[in-house]
Design a protein around this motif. Structure first.
Motif, PDB file in Angstrom:
ATOM      1  N   LYS A  28       0.792  -1.426   0.069  1.00 15.41           N
ATOM      2  CA  LYS A  28      -0.099  -0.115  -0.013  1.00 15.41           C
ATOM      3  C   LYS A  28       0.949   1.324  -0.092  1.00 15.41           C
ATOM      4  O   LYS A  28       0.738   2.248  -0.699  1.00 15.41           O
ATOM      5  CB  LYS A  28      -0.869   0.034   1.142  1.00 15.41           C
ATOM      6  N   GLU A  31       2.078   1.704  -3.550  1.00 11.05           N
ATOM      7  CA  GLU A  31       0.828   2.283  -4.403  1.00 11.05           C
ATOM      8  C   GLU A  31       0.766   3.843  -4.214  1.00 11.05           C
ATOM      9  O   GLU A  31       0.505   4.449  -5.085  1.00 11.05           O
ATOM     10  CB  GLU A  31      -0.268   1.548  -3.824  1.00 11.05           C
ATOM     11  N   ALA A 259      -2.319   4.489   4.652  1.00 13.74           N
ATOM     12  CA  ALA A 259      -2.072   3.013   4.978  1.00 13.74           C
ATOM     13  C   ALA A 259      -1.407   2.656   6.108  1.00 13.74           C
ATOM     14  O   ALA A 259      -1.943   1.615   7.002  1.00 13.74           O
ATOM     15  CB  ALA A 259      -1.445   2.152   3.692  1.00 13.74           C
TER      16      ALA A 259
END
Length: 388
Positions: A28, A31, A259
């Motif tokens: 995450k 990302e 995240a």
């Protein structure tokens, strides 16, 4: 215009026990970094990791093989996604990199100091055995980075990146750590000689970077490095120094992924993170939502005293909209058993929800005993999942 974009990360605390959770968060994070890179129209040229990549130095290259694990689930995937090589990943050691099995008590006692002169004497007469606790780490750096130049302590790099002559000084603040965490605050030392030696290697660079794991207030009181850092690393006044720190904070907030708030591990939520969040909260007194995010980040990382910290926050918060969000968050904690199956925690959460409920409904609060309202809320949560 010549541009250098740096991704700064720290304190991953990777270990085998939480491999699956850490991999999810690492994915995450990658990302999020790619999203920021695209949104801002930038290309990251360098990744700087400032310590505690792994959880235990004595398990770095044996038992759990934590260093290899960190490479596999965080470092290599991140570098591949950014199309960078391992040479563009620069890291320094933190206290969790310390191999405590290589600390000799007799040596440890001899390295205790009482003044600046003692620090200088130890470093000027430095014996390599003093740093056996990080010997494996220095060996890893020498394998990863072919152009590294080691000092007595720490190491430097001088590179041309995007047409910019960049000098990087990696200060070793962990060499006096014995891996005891917060109890070492105020007792570590770096040494003026270390800073001076590293700076001498990069003094001609157009852009200088100083990397160190520990905040300055973790060092001995008499080792004040502020003036040295300002002089050597291009910040000439207090105003400029504060502006530089604030700019770095803004960059860190931008790149630190949302995240990570979901990373609920025993090894995260260190005292350092708790102190940082508390400092931010003090500066956000007039910003209700940011203060809400910070207090519940502490909750998510389980570094909060639910009964005292949250009750004080609820009593001080005057925004009706924020209080309604607080109810939803507390309800989630209760319904999901976020803090585990514990009747005491359940009672605290019900008490907190009741306090918010009474603030939002002052007239109802006046007409009913708090315990009755709490019981009604508990019944509603247990049966319908809502506060009623």
């Amino acid at each position: 215009m010549k541009v250098l974009n740096i991704l700064h990360i720290s304190d991953a605390h990777i270990q085998k026990k939480n491999e699956a959770e850490i991999k999810i968060i690492a994915d995450k994070m990658i990302e999020d970094v790619l999203k920021v890179q695209k949104k801002e129209g930038i290309t990251i040229s360098l990744v700087c990791f400032t310590g505690d990549l792994i959880q235990r130095g004595d398990k770095a290259e044996k038992d759990e093989m934590q260093w290899e694990l960190a490479m596999n689930i965080l470092v290599n995937p991140l570098l591949r996604s950014l199309e960078l090589s391992i040479e563009q990943f620069i890291c320094v050691a933190g206290n969790h990199e310390v191999d405590t099995s290589n600390i000799v008590k007799a040596t440890e006692n001899g390295l205790k100091v009482k003044d600046l002169k003692s620090i200088d004497e130890i470093i000027s007469e430095f014996d390599m055995s003093y740093n056996n606790r990080l010997r494996y780490f220095y060996n890893i750096i020498s394998t990863m980075q072919k152009d590294v130049k080691f000092g007595t302590l720490g190491y430097t790099f001088q590179r041309n990146i995007n047409g910019i002559n960049v000098g990087i000084a990696c200060v070793d603040s962990a060499w006096r750590s014995s891996g005891k965490g917060a109890s070492e605050k105020g007792s570590l030392y770096v040494g003026v000689l270390q800073i001076a030696e590293l700076y001498s290697e990069i003094k001609d660079a157009d852009f200088k970077i100083c990397m160190m794991h520990h905040p300055l207030d973790w060092l001995e009181d008499y080792e004040n490095l502020d003036d040295i850092e300002k002089k050597h690393f291009g910040v000439n006044s207090s105003d400029e120094f504060e502006a530089a720190k604030n700019k770095m904070l803004d960059v860190s907030k931008l790149l630190f992924p949302v995240a990570i708030q979901n990373l609920i591990l025993e090894t995260v939520g260190t005292p350092k993170l708790g102190v940082a969040i508390n400092q931010l909260m003090k500066s956000k007194q007039d910003k209700a939502f940011e203060k809400f995010m910070l207090i519940f980040l502490k909750c998510d990382l389980k570094i909060v005293n639910l009964q005292s910290d949250l009750m004080r926050y609820i009593k001080d918060e005057g925004s009706e909209g924020i209080l309604k969000i607080v109810v939803m968050k507390l309800t989630f904690y209760y319904r999901s058993r976020f803090f585990g199956i514990n009747t005491k925690i359940d009672s605290i959460l019900i008490d907190l929800i009741t306090e918010v409920h009474m603030k939002l409904n002052p007239k109802k609060g006046q007409n009913f005993i708090k315990s009755k309202i709490a019981q009604q809320i508990k019944n509603n949560l247990d049966s319908t999942g809502t506060c009623g």
